[in-house]
Each structure stands twice: as structure tokens, then as C-alpha cells.
Write a protein that holds these residues in place. Sequence first.
Motif, short mmCIF file in Angstrom:
data_model
loop_
_atom_site.label_atom_id
_atom_site.label_comp_id
_atom_site.label_asym_id
_atom_site.label_seq_id
_atom_site.Cartn_x
_atom_site.Cartn_y
_atom_site.Cartn_z
N SER A 278 49.67 45.00 41.09
CA SER A 278 49.74 46.10 42.05
C SER A 278 49.52 45.57 43.46
CB SER A 278 48.67 47.16 41.74
OG SER A 278 47.37 46.63 41.91
N SER A 279 49.95 46.37 44.43
CA SER A 279 49.76 46.06 45.84
C SER A 279 49.58 47.35 46.59
CB SER A 279 50.98 45.29 46.38
OG SER A 279 50.87 45.07 47.77
N ARG A 280 48.59 47.38 47.49
CA ARG A 280 48.38 48.57 48.32
C ARG A 280 48.04 48.14 49.73
NH1 ARG A 280 43.46 48.08 45.47
NH2 ARG A 280 41.58 48.28 46.77
N ARG A 281 48.43 48.96 50.66
CA ARG A 281 48.22 48.66 52.08
C ARG A 281 46.72 48.60 52.39
NH1 ARG A 281 52.08 49.42 56.17
NH2 ARG A 281 51.21 49.17 58.27
N HIS A 282 46.38 47.68 53.28
CA HIS A 282 44.98 47.52 53.70
C HIS A 282 44.97 47.30 55.21
CE1 HIS A 282 40.77 46.39 53.59
NE2 HIS A 282 41.05 45.22 54.13
N GLY A 283 44.50 48.30 55.93
CA GLY A 283 44.50 48.19 57.39
C GLY A 283 45.91 48.26 57.95
N PHE B 14 47.39 39.03 37.62
CA PHE B 14 46.90 38.62 36.30
C PHE B 14 47.28 37.17 36.12
CE2 PHE B 14 47.61 39.14 31.44
CZ PHE B 14 46.36 38.59 31.18
N THR B 15 46.28 36.30 36.06
CA THR B 15 46.52 34.86 35.96
C THR B 15 45.94 34.32 34.67
OG1 THR B 15 44.45 34.11 36.97
CG2 THR B 15 46.22 34.76 38.48
N PRO B 16 46.45 33.19 34.17
CA PRO B 16 45.95 32.65 32.90
C PRO B 16 44.52 32.17 32.97
CG PRO B 16 47.60 31.19 33.89
CD PRO B 16 47.63 32.46 34.67
N GLN B 17 44.09 31.62 34.10
CA GLN B 17 42.76 31.02 34.18
C GLN B 17 41.72 31.93 34.82
OE1 GLN B 17 42.28 28.22 32.56
NE2 GLN B 17 44.48 28.10 32.13
N GLN B 18 42.15 32.85 35.67
CA GLN B 18 41.20 33.70 36.40
C GLN B 18 41.24 35.15 35.96
OE1 GLN B 18 39.19 32.06 38.38
NE2 GLN B 18 40.35 30.15 38.20
N GLY B 19 42.14 35.51 35.06
CA GLY B 19 42.25 36.89 34.59
C GLY B 19 42.79 37.81 35.67
N ARG B 20 42.35 39.08 35.61
CA ARG B 20 42.77 40.05 36.63
C ARG B 20 41.91 39.84 37.86
NH1 ARG B 20 41.21 45.38 38.18
NH2 ARG B 20 39.64 45.47 36.50
N HIS B 21 42.56 39.55 38.98
CA HIS B 21 41.81 39.16 40.17
C HIS B 21 42.44 39.82 41.39
CE1 HIS B 21 39.29 36.66 42.71
NE2 HIS B 21 38.84 36.02 41.66
N ALA B 22 41.60 40.35 42.27
CA ALA B 22 42.06 41.02 43.48
C ALA B 22 41.78 40.16 44.70
CB ALA B 22 41.39 42.38 43.64
N GLY B 23 42.52 40.43 45.77
CA GLY B 23 42.30 39.73 47.03
C GLY B 23 43.18 40.31 48.11
N VAL B 24 42.89 39.95 49.34
CA VAL B 24 43.64 40.44 50.50
C VAL B 24 44.74 39.44 50.84
CG1 VAL B 24 43.50 41.03 52.96
CG2 VAL B 24 41.62 41.65 51.41
N ARG C 121 46.84 38.59 54.03
CA ARG C 121 47.02 38.83 55.46
C ARG C 121 48.51 38.90 55.78
NH1 ARG C 121 41.87 40.38 55.99
NH2 ARG C 121 40.40 38.71 55.42
N GLY C 122 48.90 39.91 56.54
CA GLY C 122 50.32 40.09 56.85
C GLY C 122 51.14 40.57 55.67
N GLY C 123 50.46 41.16 54.68
CA GLY C 123 51.14 41.58 53.45
C GLY C 123 52.14 42.70 53.62
N THR C 124 52.11 43.38 54.77
CA THR C 124 53.08 44.45 55.01
C THR C 124 54.25 43.99 55.87
OG1 THR C 124 51.87 45.23 56.97
CG2 THR C 124 51.26 46.20 54.85
N SER C 125 54.29 42.72 56.20
CA SER C 125 55.36 42.20 57.06
C SER C 125 56.69 42.15 56.32
CB SER C 125 54.99 40.80 57.56
OG SER C 125 55.03 39.87 56.48
#
Length: 241
Positions: A11-16, A25-35, A37-41
Motif C-alpha cells: 500500500s501507499s498513502r500520501r504523507h504531507g 512485504f519483504t522476505p527478511q523483514q516481513g511487513r514493514h512501513a516507511g516514508v 521522500r518525494g513519493g508523490t512526484s
Amino acid sequence: MEWRDQGILLSSRRHGETSAIIEVFTPQQGRHAGVVRGGTSRKIAPILQPGAQLDVTWRARLEDHIGAFTVEPVRSRAAVAMGGRLALAGLNAVTGLLGFCLPEREPHLSLYQRTEQLLDLLGQEEIWPLAYLRWEMALLEELGHGLDLSQCAVTGAQDGLIYVSPKSGRAVSREGAGDWASRLLPLPDVLRGVGEAHDAEVAQAFQTTGYFLEAHLAAGLGTRPLPEARARFVEAFSRSL
């Protein structure tokens, strides 16, 4: 803190003003969230589509911080998903369920591998619903709610298995069901991996796996219902029969 992995965007949602918060969802880190930067560009936003395969690097000052991702595209599945109603509904069901039920930052390597294989079959409508059914069963197994369909829970017989106990998830034969038959769930052959796996059987099997997803898996997480995307996929598939 820093790690690098490859994963599936859930998933992806706007932030600021210009950023986005993504879940992968990654093999080694599982479900992981993060920001991001410039993700709406214009450059990055088209990459951040559910189901996309991404190379991600996560950094944070402390491990329990949300942290920031840098992302590089590996493979997009958007075009395949948009190529048919069933494919898009299926993709949304997979990403929705994973985002709903996976614990944060807990690796599930086997499930990750099965998910990647499943998503790579998107668009192959003649085999995808059955592959998705197998994936739902693997999801239940991975999270502690697997079905035991090897023998009758009452008689121990391995033949004539036509029901599933909604309480235990074990198979029940016609003889073993007795007066309780009306309270049991259907056990089509496709759930046991036998027979020709006709679409009508797959649709019936979705009733049974759906019950365990809702009454066991979701109930164990609290009072939240399953994501509507799962029901929409099952409905789309049933309408196609």
C-alpha cells in the motif's frame, strides 16, 4: 539502523505535501512501513503501485522509528492487473489481506515466496483462481489456522470426506457428521488437492476458506472485518462462472 531487501508493495498513502508512507512485504523483514521522500512526484508516484516489486533500502536513527525508504523499481505488475477485472480484484485481495493480517516486522519467508509466485501468475485467468485458493490455504497455515483435511476427525477414515468442522478446521466424513451435517462447512475435493478443480468447486472452496479467514484469523486479530477486497474478488470470480 539500515537494511536492504527486495519486496512487494502492499500500500501507499500520501504523507504531507510531497511524501508517501508505504508498506512493503519483504522476505527478511516481513511487513514493514516507511516514508518515501518525494513519493508523490511524477518520477516516483508511478512506481508506488500495489503489487510492484521493489528494491528497497530502509534507514532510521533508531530501530523502532518509522524510518525512510529509498526505492528502485524491479518489476511493475500494474499493466497486467489493469488488463482484466479479475486480475485487478485478485491483486487487491492479496495485498489487502497481507496488509491486514501480517504482524509488523516479522519475516514469513515461505509465504513471501508463495506470494511472489502467485502475483507472477496474474493475468492467467485459467489458473489464477486455483493458485489464489492454494495461497489462501497457505496464508491460514502460516498464521496458525491451517486446515487438517487428511482424515475424518470423528472416525479417522480417509475416504468420504465431504465436510470441514468450523471449529477445528478438520475434515469430517458423511458417516462421521451424523446429525451435525447441517452445521458443517463444505469440503470440495479441490481443497484436498484431488479431482479436476473445476471453477465451481473453487468457488465453493472460497466459502470455506473465507469462513476461516473471518472467524479464526480476523477474530484472533480483534473485531476488524476482513478487507472488502477479498469479497470483491470472490464475487468477480463467481460472476465469471
